[in-house]
Design a protein around this motif. Structure first.
Motif, PDB file in Angstrom:
ATOM      1  N   TYR A   1      27.451  45.208  50.223  1.00 14.27           N
ATOM      2  CA  TYR A   1      28.012  44.420  49.120  1.00 14.27           C
ATOM      3  C   TYR A   1      27.104  44.543  47.903  1.00 14.27           C
ATOM      4  CZ  TYR A   1      30.706  41.985  52.772  1.00 14.27           C
ATOM      5  OH  TYR A   1      31.533  41.680  53.821  1.00 14.27           O
TER       6      TYR A   1
ATOM      7  N   ASN B   1      23.335  40.895  51.279  1.00 12.80           N
ATOM      8  CA  ASN B   1      24.279  41.976  50.978  1.00 12.80           C
ATOM      9  C   ASN B   1      24.174  43.150  51.938  1.00 12.80           C
ATOM     10  OD1 ASN B   1      25.259  40.593  48.743  1.00 12.80           O
ATOM     11  ND2 ASN B   1      23.806  41.539  47.333  1.00 12.80           N
TER      12      ASN B   1
ATOM     13  N   ASP C   1      31.471  32.599  55.303  1.00 14.13           N
ATOM     14  CA  ASP C   1      32.527  33.618  55.250  1.00 14.13           C
ATOM     15  C   ASP C   1      32.961  33.825  53.797  1.00 14.13           C
ATOM     16  OD1 ASP C   1      34.575  35.363  55.734  1.00 14.13           O
ATOM     17  OD2 ASP C   1      35.931  33.889  56.607  1.00 14.13           O
ATOM     18  N   TYR C   2      32.331  34.789  53.132  1.00 12.03           N
ATOM     19  CA  TYR C   2      32.654  35.075  51.732  1.00 12.03           C
ATOM     20  C   TYR C   2      32.488  36.566  51.503  1.00 12.03           C
ATOM     21  CZ  TYR C   2      32.628  34.838  46.624  1.00 12.03           C
ATOM     22  OH  TYR C   2      32.914  35.011  45.286  1.00 12.03           O
ATOM     23  N   ASN C   3      33.485  37.167  50.890  1.00 16.21           N
ATOM     24  CA  ASN C   3      33.459  38.601  50.609  1.00 16.21           C
ATOM     25  C   ASN C   3      33.388  38.801  49.096  1.00 16.21           C
ATOM     26  OD1 ASN C   3      33.839  41.319  50.257  1.00 16.21           O
ATOM     27  ND2 ASN C   3      35.692  41.471  51.509  1.00 16.21           N
TER      28      ASN C   3
ATOM     29  N   THR D   1      37.267  30.397  51.343  1.00 17.56           N
ATOM     30  CA  THR D   1      35.904  30.168  51.821  1.00 17.56           C
ATOM     31  C   THR D   1      35.623  28.679  51.963  1.00 17.56           C
ATOM     32  OG1 THR D   1      35.057  32.229  50.865  1.00 17.56           O
ATOM     33  CG2 THR D   1      33.461  30.469  51.270  1.00 17.56           C
TER      34      THR D   1
END
Length: 700
Positions: free
Chosen positions: A244, A288, A317-319, A328
């Protein structure tokens, strides 16, 4: 990073000329403070130092050997002379004959007070035997990330030899205490030329017979490990490489500002918790990374890390590549519940017959990909320090996993430390929390006399305070004074014009990011103008209404939003005025705006009650001391209205009151404290007049 880079070098700060005039205990203090000044050497509160010194026995007058060692719970970076325990070495050596084996380990701690030299009240730490039984005069025990990375690697013994050869030995994991002290003593006897030892999953011991030499040795050993890791990891991607990208800083803060109040409400069941947000480069690299979830699940290794951060963090839980913040936020309910259930299962698996009851099952550390790390604790300093410890753990995981395989503490060992009866006893000895411990207050007009006095009152009771004002210079001066009195951890500032909607939203974002949310709003921003009605311009009228009515509405609205998310209730205190109830000549704009403010508070009390949000009003009168509104035209105008001069105005106000007393900022602060504290938990929609008595302002 090259090992030659100055940023990667430990500085030897020993001043030989300065130290030459010191006694041996003073050199110990000097050495300790130098070591603790660099977090690459040891973390806050981590490690300890000692010196064996010949002293005059107060009973016999003869010379005796005394162990000076950092006392229980101290920090080597900030310790002072009274932070060291002092113990007779002959009595510590006599304890060997009393030791009944590992199953009776804890009883040895009870003998340590019997070894006290010169009635020193400082309690000795659990590591005292480790220092006592090393046959050298000076001993350092540090927790450097570079050493713990070796200690926490799967093959730490072979890595220790690879890096240090025979200079530094190695001992397998053993919980700190008397048995480990005997292990260390045995190691020294069998390895007389060794200069130290790496304790598996723990840290570093080094020793010498000279204070300066011991300090230099400690630095050299840590530097050698740092240089070795630099060479070994130069061409490797940390944590398996990034999957990320971090969001831009403003977006990171915006996400944190939404998540933190939600989490805070969930984890504050036992007591109000305070949050800390960290989006440093080290944290972002970890959250990340590809291997973040795997490593995070392993937990921390060093006992100091573990005690501050719990067995493992919660990964949110976060994208960041495809953000859906609402999803989220909804997922947090399940994530937090699952973490609690897992923690309870861990407790049930590992508890012993005499284990203390299960403690708060919520996570301390929360990792958010693309955003950063959040920590929650009972106060701001502890939340910040917990974050620092997890950064230490990140550094350890990075290096250990790069050269070997990182391993956390075995679950049972971790539990036995977390629920150690000695730790429980220490927790039970802690003083009761202050009345506002864990509370977060936003104070508008925070740089003025009433605002700063209210802040000081709240801070004295354990609250955290965000001061909001439009005067940056006054804000900085006020915050500096309060920080010196109460600690920089608990004081923050924000420039906020209460009439600017975006500025108000920004201030509440700051409250969420800095502390996790808000529990108390003190609306105190003020203005005052005086003129006969025929001379009252529309601009004057609008300015009074904008600040004293609209401004109070905007700040309350945004505060209510956060309080509702937290679902913990809250307290709103309006600092209004006697003039909101009692009309005054030549002040129609001011009086009307203050009356509007009071009625807004009544409306908010109705709406807030169902959510446990209480709204009350303090009505001051003639608070001249420290008030900025009395420093300008308002003072001249009011003096003119009543036919007196500036010097006579305060006397006039005092004499017109029923009690014939001046009203001070601290008087208003006391009322604001009462209305925000649990002492008034059953009061809302009320007005407290703090005006020394004015019959026109009686509320009934």
């Amino acid at each position: 990073m090259s090992a030659e880079n100055p940023a990667n070098r430990l500085e030897n700060k020993w001043n030989r000329s300065h130290a030459s005039e010191m006694s041996e205990p003073e050199k110990l203090l000097y050495r300790s403070n130098l070591l603790g000044s660099d977090k690459r050497i040891t973390n806050y509160g981590g490690g300890n130092t000692s010196a064996k010194v010949m002293e005059t026995d107060p009973l016999t007058g003869g010379n005796v050997e005394v162990l000076w060692v950092k006392g229980s719970g101290g920090d080597v970076g900030s310790i002072r002379m009274d932070g060291f325990a002092t113990l007779y070495m002959d009595k510590l050596n006599a304890l060997r004959d009393l030791y009944r084996g590992p199953e009776h380990e804890d009883e040895m701690v009870g003998y340590l007070p019997h070894c006290t030299f010169d009635l020193n009240p400082r309690a000795a730490s659990i590591d005292t035997p480790l220092h006592a039984y090393v046959p050298r005069k000076h001993v350092d025990h540090m927790h450097p990330d570079a050493i713990i990375a070796i200690a926490a690697a799967k093959d730490s013994k072979s890595l220790t030899r690879q890096v240090f050869g025979d200079t530094i030995g190695w001992l397998p994991w053993k919980r700190p205490g008397y048995e480990l002290g005997l292990w260390l003593s045995d190691f020294c006897e069998k390895n007389p030329n060794a200069k130290g030892v790496v304790l598996e999953s723990h840290g570093l011991f080094t020793w010498d017979d000279d204070a300066e030499a011991c300090y230099t040795l400690t630095l050299d050993i840590i530097q050698k490990a740092m240089d070795w890791f630099t060479e070994q990891t130069a061409d490797r991607d940390a944590f398996g490489g990034a999957i990320y990208e971090g969001l831009p800083i403003n977006q990171r803060r915006a996400v944190a500002a939404k998540i933190m109040p939600t989490l805070r409400g969930m984890v504050s069941g036992h007591q109000h918790m305070v949050g800390h947000f960290d989006d440093s480069d080290t944290v972002l690299e970890f959250v990340n990374a590809k291997d973040m979830a795997r490593l995070a699940a392993l937990g921390t290794s060093c006992p100091d890390h573990f005690l501050r951060t719990k067995i493992r963090p919660l990964v949110v839980d976060y994208n960041p590549a495809n953000p859906d913040l609402e999803s989220t936020l909804k997922s947090l309910t399940t994530s937090v519940a699952e973490y609690r259930a897992e923690y309870q299962a861990y407790y049930d698996r590992c508890k012993r017959d005499n284990s203390p009851a299960v403690r708060d099952p919520n996570a301390v550390v929360y990792l958010i990909p693309g955003v950063g790390m959040i920590t929650f604790a009972k106060d701001k300093a502890t939340a910040r320090i917990s974050a620092e410890f997890y950064i230490n753990a990140i550094n350890v995981m990075r290096e250990a996993d790069a050269v070997s395989e990182y391993q956390g503490l075995p679950e049972q060992e971790a539990f036995d430390i977390e629920y150690w009866l000695l730790e429980e006893a220490k927790l039970q000895r802690m003083p009761a929390p202050k009345s506002m411990a864990g509370r977060v207050a936003l104070i508008t007009g925070g740089a003025g006399g009433i605002g700063s006095a209210t802040a000081a009152r709240y801070l004295s009771e354990g609250a955290c305070v965000l001061l909001a004002d439009i005067d940056d210079n006054a804000l900085a001066e006020t915050a500096s004074g309060l920080s010196k009195r109460f600690s920089a951890d608990v004081v923050r500032t924000v420039n906020m014009d209460v009439t600017d909607e975006s500025a108000v939203i920004g201030a509440l974002t700051a409250a969420s990011v800095e502390f996790g949310g808000v529990d108390i709003l003190v609306s105190n921003a003020g203005i005052a103008s005086s003129a006969p009605v025929q001379d009252t311009s529309l601009d004057m009228w609008n300015e009074n209404m904008a600040i004293l009515s609209t401004g109070y509405f905007l700040v309350s609205r945004e505060t209510f939003k956060i309080m509702n998310v937290q679902n913990m209730g809250g307290a709103v205190v309006f600092v209004a005025s006697k003039n909101g109830l009692a009309a005054s000549p030549n002040a129609s704009a001011y009086c009307t705006a203050k009356a509007s403010e009071i009625h807004l508070a009544r409306c908010l009390a109705l709406e807030g009650a169902t959510e446990g949000i209480r709204v009350n009003v303090v009505n001051p009168d003639a608070v001249l001391k420290g008030s900025r509104i009395w420093q300008g035209d308002w003072l001249d105008q009011r003096a003119g209205t009543y036919g007196t001069d500036k010097e006579g105005l305060e006397q006039m106000y005092r004499e017109r009151s029923l009690l014939k007393r001046s009203v001070l900022p601290e008087d208003i602060a006391e009322a604001a404290y009462f209305l925000a504290s649990d002492k008034s938990a059953k009061s809302t929609g009320n007005i407290i007049n703090v005006d020394a008595g004015n019959v026109q302002a009686f509320t009934r």
